[in-house]
Design a protein around this motif. Structure first.
Motif, mmCIF file in Angstrom:
data_model
loop_
_atom_site.group_PDB
_atom_site.id
_atom_site.type_symbol
_atom_site.label_atom_id
_atom_site.label_comp_id
_atom_site.label_asym_id
_atom_site.label_seq_id
_atom_site.Cartn_x
_atom_site.Cartn_y
_atom_site.Cartn_z
ATOM 1 N N LEU A 46 72.182 62.794 -41.098
ATOM 2 C CA LEU A 46 72.021 61.846 -39.995
ATOM 3 C C LEU A 46 72.714 62.269 -38.711
ATOM 4 C CD1 LEU A 46 72.544 58.470 -41.916
ATOM 5 C CD2 LEU A 46 70.383 59.643 -41.407
ATOM 6 N N VAL A 47 73.702 63.154 -38.810
ATOM 7 C CA VAL A 47 74.469 63.582 -37.640
ATOM 8 C C VAL A 47 74.637 65.092 -37.674
ATOM 9 C CG1 VAL A 47 75.732 61.414 -37.422
ATOM 10 C CG2 VAL A 47 76.658 63.238 -38.858
ATOM 11 N N LYS A 48 75.005 65.660 -36.543
ATOM 12 C CA LYS A 48 75.240 67.096 -36.453
ATOM 13 C C LYS A 48 76.728 67.379 -36.602
ATOM 14 C CE LYS A 48 74.513 71.136 -33.491
ATOM 15 N NZ LYS A 48 73.972 71.632 -32.192
ATOM 16 N N GLY A 49 77.071 68.256 -37.530
ATOM 17 C CA GLY A 49 78.463 68.603 -37.757
ATOM 18 C C GLY A 49 78.976 69.615 -36.749
ATOM 19 N N ARG A 50 80.257 69.921 -36.862
ATOM 20 C CA ARG A 50 80.888 70.838 -35.922
ATOM 21 C C ARG A 50 81.577 71.979 -36.661
ATOM 22 N NH1 ARG A 50 84.607 67.638 -31.783
ATOM 23 N NH2 ARG A 50 84.660 69.749 -30.899
ATOM 24 N N SER A 51 81.880 73.028 -35.913
ATOM 25 C CA SER A 51 82.622 74.167 -36.426
ATOM 26 C C SER A 51 84.033 74.125 -35.833
ATOM 27 C CB SER A 51 81.923 75.466 -36.010
ATOM 28 O OG SER A 51 82.602 76.604 -36.445
ATOM 29 N N PRO A 52 85.074 74.466 -36.615
ATOM 30 C CA PRO A 52 85.082 74.961 -37.994
ATOM 31 C C PRO A 52 84.598 73.898 -38.984
ATOM 32 C CG PRO A 52 87.188 75.404 -36.902
ATOM 33 C CD PRO A 52 86.440 74.447 -36.040
ATOM 34 N N PHE A 53 83.866 74.351 -40.003
ATOM 35 C CA PHE A 53 83.305 73.410 -40.967
ATOM 36 C C PHE A 53 84.183 73.240 -42.202
ATOM 37 C CE2 PHE A 53 81.555 77.599 -42.051
ATOM 38 C CZ PHE A 53 81.852 77.681 -43.399
ATOM 39 N N CYS A 54 85.166 74.119 -42.361
ATOM 40 C CA CYS A 54 86.013 74.066 -43.559
ATOM 41 C C CYS A 54 87.459 74.361 -43.197
ATOM 42 C CB CYS A 54 85.514 75.081 -44.592
ATOM 43 S SG CYS A 54 86.421 75.091 -46.162
ATOM 44 N N ARG A 55 88.365 73.598 -43.783
ATOM 45 C CA ARG A 55 89.798 73.842 -43.622
ATOM 46 C C ARG A 55 90.453 73.910 -44.996
ATOM 47 N NH1 ARG A 55 91.079 69.673 -41.022
ATOM 48 N NH2 ARG A 55 92.509 68.504 -42.353
ATOM 49 N N ILE A 56 91.188 74.980 -45.221
ATOM 50 C CA ILE A 56 91.895 75.192 -46.489
ATOM 51 C C ILE A 56 93.384 75.115 -46.199
ATOM 52 C CG2 ILE A 56 92.170 76.736 -48.469
ATOM 53 C CD1 ILE A 56 89.632 78.238 -47.190
ATOM 54 N N GLU A 57 94.090 74.220 -46.854
ATOM 55 C CA GLU A 57 95.518 74.038 -46.612
ATOM 56 C C GLU A 57 96.323 74.501 -47.814
ATOM 57 O OE1 GLU A 57 95.058 70.178 -43.637
ATOM 58 O OE2 GLU A 57 95.921 69.911 -45.637
ATOM 59 N N GLY A 58 97.315 75.343 -47.551
ATOM 60 C CA GLY A 58 98.158 75.861 -48.609
ATOM 61 C C GLY A 58 99.627 75.599 -48.355
ATOM 62 N N SER A 59 100.470 76.025 -49.271
ATOM 63 C CA SER A 59 101.913 75.787 -49.154
ATOM 64 C C SER A 59 102.556 76.599 -48.039
ATOM 65 C CB SER A 59 102.596 76.119 -50.488
ATOM 66 O OG SER A 59 102.329 77.465 -50.867
ATOM 67 N N GLU A 60 101.839 77.638 -47.554
ATOM 68 C CA GLU A 60 102.420 78.505 -46.526
ATOM 69 C C GLU A 60 101.512 78.697 -45.319
ATOM 70 O OE1 GLU A 60 103.572 82.171 -48.354
ATOM 71 O OE2 GLU A 60 104.528 81.166 -50.060
ATOM 72 N N GLY A 61 100.517 77.843 -45.161
ATOM 73 C CA GLY A 61 99.636 77.976 -44.020
ATOM 74 C C GLY A 61 98.270 77.376 -44.280
ATOM 75 N N SER A 62 97.329 77.665 -43.387
ATOM 76 C CA SER A 62 95.975 77.128 -43.531
ATOM 77 C C SER A 62 94.945 78.148 -43.038
ATOM 78 C CB SER A 62 95.826 75.820 -42.749
ATOM 79 O OG SER A 62 95.996 76.050 -41.350
ATOM 80 N N ILE A 63 93.700 77.910 -43.409
ATOM 81 C CA ILE A 63 92.591 78.768 -42.987
ATOM 82 C C ILE A 63 91.448 77.874 -42.511
ATOM 83 C CG2 ILE A 63 90.873 80.478 -43.701
ATOM 84 C CD1 ILE A 63 92.822 81.408 -45.853
ATOM 85 N N GLU A 64 90.846 78.232 -41.390
ATOM 86 C CA GLU A 64 89.661 77.531 -40.895
ATOM 87 C C GLU A 64 88.482 78.500 -40.893
ATOM 88 O OE1 GLU A 64 91.256 74.117 -37.869
ATOM 89 O OE2 GLU A 64 91.110 76.157 -37.082
ATOM 90 N N ILE A 65 87.329 78.024 -41.385
ATOM 91 C CA ILE A 65 86.130 78.847 -41.451
ATOM 92 C C ILE A 65 85.133 78.345 -40.417
ATOM 93 C CG2 ILE A 65 84.405 79.897 -42.952
ATOM 94 C CD1 ILE A 65 85.970 78.888 -45.355
ATOM 95 N N GLU A 66 84.586 79.277 -39.620
ATOM 96 C CA GLU A 66 83.692 78.933 -38.525
ATOM 97 C C GLU A 66 82.251 79.350 -38.819
ATOM 98 O OE1 GLU A 66 85.210 80.547 -34.827
ATOM 99 O OE2 GLU A 66 87.231 80.549 -35.671
ATOM 100 N N GLY A 67 81.347 78.783 -38.028
ATOM 101 C CA GLY A 67 79.931 79.080 -38.171
ATOM 102 C C GLY A 67 79.210 77.904 -38.795
ATOM 103 N N PHE A 68 78.156 78.189 -39.553
ATOM 104 C CA PHE A 68 77.467 77.165 -40.328
ATOM 105 C C PHE A 68 77.999 77.199 -41.751
ATOM 106 C CE2 PHE A 68 74.445 78.136 -36.944
ATOM 107 C CZ PHE A 68 74.160 76.861 -36.480
#
Length: 352
Positions: free
Chosen positions: A253-275
């Motif tokens: 129903l709506v258009k999402g945005r990038s980054p589409f994924c965020r991974i959170e860890g004990s020592e940092g995080s990662i964001e994934i971009e694109g579709f």
């Protein structure tokens, strides 16, 4: 060097959008290819549609593939080693069974089948016939995906993974579609979950667990769906593991945005971009000024990496792929079965 690469001969089943992307990618010239791909045949629901497909997408192919006005003729073609199935979800089971019956190897689009029961039926037939079968979850084969998982699980670049948030949202103008559209008709497997939510779920599973299929942990599932005209337009699920969790969402129903994924860890995080289905880059964050971005070149869309894997597996005499084994396909479908059970989306095939 190219002459030493394995060569596989493809038959294409269905001439819709996804098939056009796949065949165009097989035609791309690239330096990292691991196999040679020849498109020998195209099967469509009519000779005219098949001819138009080849003229539009395969005019540069050499030789030009044979065009059939049925799928059965592709399965019967002795010059075809493996078939690519790009039909709507609801037809996958029968298409796979028909190809397997004729001794053809199979690469079948996601979602592999409507539910896990159908998938087991296909894999049982493949086991009896001794042919290779794989779900075409192309995202898992991207070099970006493979590199991310190595950094995440082997090198533990952000420590222990604690949470994963992943979304895939596309405004598919559902209200404007007719009742027979594959995006509107429950009998065709319509809904956000099987079409795009499978990608959000895949990223969460890959990031939260190192195991695949039967070797993976089984998370507890808490899910909700929004249903309009009997199909799920929005699906949300929590994957609950000991000490970690995933939040998986999708919407038509709506258009999402990038980054589409965020991974959170004990020592940092990662964001994934694109579709969500076609990632382009990811960035590791380990403090306010400690970031590192990984970007990946790709000459086409990225379907060729899964095609290479199929070619290498078939050449090696394997019936399953290590990255996308049968039990992993079943696991993902079982989780989606449970999300639909809690959320309320049902398909006629569920009663079979």
């Amino acid at each position: 060097m190219a002459a030493e690469l394995p060569t596989v001969r493809w038959g294409i089943i269905a001439t819709g959008l996804i098939s056009s992307w796949f065949v165009k990618d097989l035609m791309v010239e690239r330096t990292d290819k691991r196999a040679n791909h020849i498109i020998k045949a195209v099967g469509s629901s009519s000779q005219q549609k098949g001819t138009e497909f080849v003229q539009k997408h395969l005019s540069a192919a050499s030789p030009i593939p044979v065009i059939y006005g049925s799928y059965e003729e592709v399965y019967n073609d002795p010059n075809v080693d493996v078939v690519y199935i790009g039909t709507p979800h609801a037809f996958h089971k029968q298409n796979c069974l028909d190809a397997i019956k004729h001794g053809k190897h199979v690469l079948c689009e996601k979602a592999f089948t409507i539910n896990s029961a159908e998938a087991r039926e296909v894999f049982e037939a493949a086991k009896e016939k001794g042919v290779f079968v794989m779900e075409a979850m192309w995202t898992r084969f991207f070099p970006l995906t493979r590199k991310l998982l190595t950094l995440l699980h082997s090198e533990k670049v952000i420590g222990d993974v604690r949470r994963v948030f992943c979304d895939f949202a596309m405004d598919q103008k559902i209200a404007s579609l007719g009742p027979e559209s594959r995006l509107k008709n429950p009998a065709l497997g319509a809904g956000s979950l099987l079409d795009i939510g499978i990608y959000s779920l895949t990223w969460a599973l890959l990031c939260l667990d190192t195991g695949l299929g039967e070797q993976a942990e089984k998370p507890k599932i808490a899910a909700m769906q929004t249903l309009i005209d009997e199909i799920d337009t929005t699906s949300s699920a929590l994957l609950l593991y000991p000490g970690r969790q995933g939040v998986v969402t999708c919407s038509t129903l709506v258009k999402g945005r990038s980054p589409f994924c965020r991974i959170e860890g004990s020592e940092g995080s990662i964001e994934i971009e694109g579709f969500t289905s076609c990632p382009q880059a990811f960035t590791i964050h380990k403090g306010d000024n400690d970031t590192k971005k990984y970007e990946f070149e790709k000459p086409g869309m990225g379907f060729f990496w899964e095609a290479d894997a199929v070619a290498l597996d078939i050449t090696a005499g394997k019936t399953q792929d290590n990255i996308m084994p049968w039990s992993e396909t079943v696991r993902v479908l079982e989780i989606m079965d449970e999300i639909r059970r809690q959320g309320g989306a049902k398909f006629p095939q569920d009663a079979a």
